[in-house]
Design a protein around this motif. Structure first.
Motif: not given
Length: 452
Positions: A364-376
């Protein structure tokens, strides 16, 4: 004027100044006490130290007054340095502190399991020291018969062998429960591991109910030696037989053995209550494990057909009024993609992170750090729901709720209650906020003047 007279006057002024300071401090403390008592608020928290987390409303108001009153600020500063003789402690409390050097005695807290085990721990390993402290208080408080009688009675009850056995049994049960409770409060809590720990806790309780009482009596003999008492149960008083009519059911045969009576009336109900409470409180944990367990092992996902089945099952559980928060098929594809994406990113890092650290919180922190919320997007939603399942935090939330929403504040709306609860639970974050910038932003948004 003579030098001696000048010194006496100076000392008299210092005494008057000190008495005025204490009088002002005591008046403020009395006002705080009166305010909390009239509004039916809790005085103490989980800590009894100034400027500590969760130190209660009394010390919190003292800290607040210290920001505006120089006399209270001076008194608090002296208290922190230890330059005052008594820091909200009486002579009796000092006697207890001088005898109990390892663990401090604490009041019983009804809202936290940790407080219960800490209370028993202080007496379990210092029962002889506590007994000596009570005897000392009894000998020094001869002018107050009420206090002397209470301390003498408590000292006699501590030397009761039945009490020692019950203390051992209570501590062993609560210690095992506290181990599981601490594991479930961890930030990286794993539902699968917690379910296994709960099964072991239930197994321990079942075995302890069968063989634990004899073991408790053996352990209690060591404490009996420290207290210089004989490890013998006191004989029971004669049971008075009540005459019954012919149409009434006959009473059970009274237990004449004091050891057997303690086991039947105290030990067995204690373990039965613990077992029923554990099964009732965590009855949904196995269901959660069956639904969410595959998300705790993201570096080793099952094959696609099984993963798709699990994602569809999760979609059904998150469906309310024919609407679901996620799409099971998309979630399956996202999990496979995010697994390879994270491993590829980690392989390019010089200090490669072990794949065992790919926990839901890490992903979850990895997704937030790389701004991948819309992709995943589906993975983002699922992991946030998973990490906020109130399995272990319910105890803390309900204890805060009891302190915030009392019967005198029962008209509070849900939005305000949620905000106050969030501020109370996350007080460490709230204390570090920059209120000046927040107020400035709020004022800018509410300003009616428009700059053209």
């Amino acid at each position: 004027m003579k030098a001696g007279e000048t010194i006496d006057k100076q000392e008299q002024k210092l005494i008057e100044k000190e008495s005025l300071r204490w009088r002002s401090v005591l008046e403020q403390l009395m006002n705080i006490t009166l305010y909390l008592a009239t509004n039916n608020m809790a005085f103490r928290g989980s800590s009894d130290k100034l400027y500590a987390v969760n130190n209660g409303k009394f010390l919190g108001l003292v800290q607040l007054l210290a920001k505006f009153d120089p006399i209270m600020l001076n008194h608090v500063t002296l208290a922190l340095k230890g330059d005052i003789s008594d820091h909200y402690c009486t002579s009796r409390w000092n006697v207890l502190l001088s005898h109990t050097t390892n663990f401090t005695l604490k009041r019983l807290c009804d809202t936290r399991w940790k407080a219960k085990i800490e209370n028993l721990k202080a007496i379990r390993y210092q029962i002889s020291s506590v007994h000596d402290a009570l005897i000392t208080i009894y000998e020094t408080e001869t002018k107050t018969p009420d206090i002397a009688h209470k301390t003498q009675t408590l000292a006699e009850q501590l030397k009761d062998y039945s009490f020692v056995v019950s203390l051992i049994a209570w501590y062993n049960v609560l210690f095992q429960i506290n181990v599981v409770s601490k594991a479930m409060q961890a930030k990286d809590m794993d539902l699968v591991q917690c379910a296994e720990m709960l099964k072991k806790c239930i197994t321990f309780s079942e075995n302890y109910r069968t063989f634990g009482f004899k073991q408790a009596t053996v352990d209690a003999k060591e404490l009996a030696e420290d207290l210089n008492i004989d490890p013998i149960f006191k004989p029971l008083k004669r049971v008075r037989l009540v005459k019954r009519h012919y149409d009434e059911n006959a009473a059970d045969e009274p237990i004449q053995n004091p050891e057997k009576k303690l086991e039947v009336t105290f030990f067995n109900p204690l373990l039965d209550t613990c077992l029923s409470s554990i099964n009732e409180r965590f009855e949904q944990l196995n269901e959660y494990v069956n639904i969410w367990s595959f998300l705790f092992n993201l570096d080793n996902l099952p094959i696609k057909n099984e993963l798709l089945k699990l994602c569809k099952q999760l979609q059904e559980k998150l469906t309310v009024n024919a609407k679901s928060e996620i799409d099971g098929a998309l979630l399956c594809d996202e999990l496979i993609s995010v697994q390879f994406f994270i491993k590829d990113k980690l392989s390019n890092v010089e200090n490669e992170i072990n794949t065992k650290e790919m926990t839901p919180l890490f992903v979850l922190n990895f997704i937030k750090k790389h701004c991948l919320q819309e992709l995943y997007s589906n993975t983002w939603i699922v992991l946030r729901i998973l990490l906020t399942i109130p399995v272990a935090s319910g105890e803390r939330s309900f204890s805060k709720l009891n302190l915030i929403k009392t019967y005198l504040r029962n008209t509070m709306l849900q939005d305000r209650l949620n905000s106050l609860s969030m501020l109370s639970i996350e007080q460490e974050i709230a204390e570090n906020l920059d209120f000046s910038s927040l107020i400035r932003d709020f004022a800018d948004k509410k300003a009616r003047k428009v700059t053209f």
